[in-house]
Write a protein that holds these residues in place. Sequence first.
Motif, short mmCIF file in Angstrom:
data_model
loop_
_atom_site.label_atom_id
_atom_site.label_comp_id
_atom_site.label_asym_id
_atom_site.label_seq_id
_atom_site.Cartn_x
_atom_site.Cartn_y
_atom_site.Cartn_z
N PRO A 73 22.72 -0.96 -2.30
CA PRO A 73 21.99 -1.75 -3.29
C PRO A 73 21.88 -3.24 -2.97
N THR A 74 22.75 -3.78 -2.13
CA THR A 74 22.67 -5.21 -1.83
C THR A 74 22.07 -5.49 -0.46
N THR A 75 22.40 -4.69 0.54
CA THR A 75 21.91 -4.96 1.89
C THR A 75 20.64 -4.18 2.23
N SER A 76 20.34 -3.15 1.45
CA SER A 76 19.21 -2.25 1.69
C SER A 76 19.35 -1.45 2.99
N GLU A 77 20.51 -1.51 3.63
CA GLU A 77 20.75 -0.69 4.82
C GLU A 77 21.06 0.73 4.37
N MET A 78 20.62 1.70 5.18
CA MET A 78 20.87 3.10 4.83
C MET A 78 22.36 3.40 4.92
N TYR A 79 22.83 4.24 3.98
CA TYR A 79 24.18 4.75 4.10
C TYR A 79 24.24 5.60 5.36
N GLU A 80 25.42 5.80 5.86
CA GLU A 80 25.56 6.61 7.06
C GLU A 80 25.84 8.05 6.68
N TYR A 81 25.23 8.97 7.41
CA TYR A 81 25.42 10.40 7.22
C TYR A 81 25.46 11.02 8.60
N ARG A 82 26.40 11.95 8.79
CA ARG A 82 26.50 12.62 10.08
C ARG A 82 27.07 14.01 9.86
N ALA A 83 26.34 15.04 10.32
CA ALA A 83 26.85 16.41 10.28
C ALA A 83 27.91 16.54 11.36
N LEU A 84 29.05 17.12 11.01
CA LEU A 84 30.15 17.28 11.96
C LEU A 84 30.18 18.68 12.56
N ASP A 85 29.83 19.68 11.74
CA ASP A 85 29.71 21.07 12.20
C ASP A 85 28.83 21.79 11.19
N ASP A 86 28.93 23.11 11.11
CA ASP A 86 28.05 23.88 10.23
C ASP A 86 28.26 23.62 8.74
N GLU A 87 29.45 23.17 8.37
CA GLU A 87 29.70 22.95 6.94
C GLU A 87 30.34 21.61 6.60
N ARG A 88 30.78 20.86 7.59
CA ARG A 88 31.40 19.56 7.33
C ARG A 88 30.47 18.42 7.74
N TYR A 89 30.52 17.37 6.95
CA TYR A 89 29.70 16.19 7.25
C TYR A 89 30.46 14.95 6.78
N GLU A 90 29.95 13.81 7.16
CA GLU A 90 30.59 12.55 6.83
C GLU A 90 29.54 11.60 6.25
N VAL A 91 29.91 10.92 5.17
CA VAL A 91 29.07 9.86 4.60
C VAL A 91 29.90 8.58 4.59
N CYS A 92 29.25 7.46 4.90
CA CYS A 92 29.95 6.18 4.98
C CYS A 92 29.18 5.10 4.23
N ALA A 93 29.93 4.15 3.69
CA ALA A 93 29.35 2.98 3.03
C ALA A 93 30.31 1.82 3.24
N THR A 94 29.81 0.63 3.04
CA THR A 94 30.64 -0.57 3.14
C THR A 94 30.86 -1.11 1.74
N PHE A 95 32.13 -1.17 1.34
CA PHE A 95 32.52 -1.59 -0.01
C PHE A 95 33.01 -3.03 -0.01
N ALA A 96 32.76 -3.71 -1.12
CA ALA A 96 33.16 -5.11 -1.25
C ALA A 96 34.65 -5.25 -1.52
N ALA A 97 35.23 -4.28 -2.21
CA ALA A 97 36.64 -4.40 -2.60
C ALA A 97 37.30 -3.04 -2.66
N ASP A 98 38.59 -3.04 -2.71
CA ASP A 98 39.40 -1.84 -2.90
C ASP A 98 39.11 -1.28 -4.29
#
Length: 166
Positions: free
Chosen positions: A84-109
């Motif tokens: 919402p602030t940088t307008s950069e796409m979140y990261e998504y990556r398929a790891l295998d047939d059923e597992r995947y990873e999503v990533c974002a950059t957070f401002a705080a804990d």
Amino acid sequence: MKLSQRSIVLGAAGAAVVGAVVVGLVLLGPPEQERERRIDDRRVTDLHGIAAATDLYRTRHGRLPASLDDLAAEPGLRISTSDPTTSEMYEYRALDDERYEVCATFAADSGAPIRSSSIVQRSCQGCHGPGSAVATRVDDPVAAHLGLRDLWAHGSGRQCFEMRAR
């Protein structure tokens, strides 16, 4: 000089307002910190939407989407794929047939406790730098009673969540 009753009431009301503002700042933190918390909550909501859409995509197609673009193009799905602030796409990556990873950059804990079950959260700072990964699992029966913020507990900076599609 004698104070009128009206002056005393106005002075007390003014002191109460100042006190309420001070208590609010102590409890909520400065406005900038609250703004960052709300934006991080939005990021969590976006990632949760991506995870739910990925489950639906896998149900429809029998496989994980290759990218967030594939997921966003799926008819009937409305997801937010960018920060919402940088307008950069979140990261998504398929790891295998059923597992995947999503990533974002957070401002705080998030301040939420790291829990254990089948979603695994890794701090990319931890797995790509000194220190170790932090594992979090959240598909146990107790998870249904936790808030979204607890399920997606995160530190500040780039955080990745390893998911298993249902």
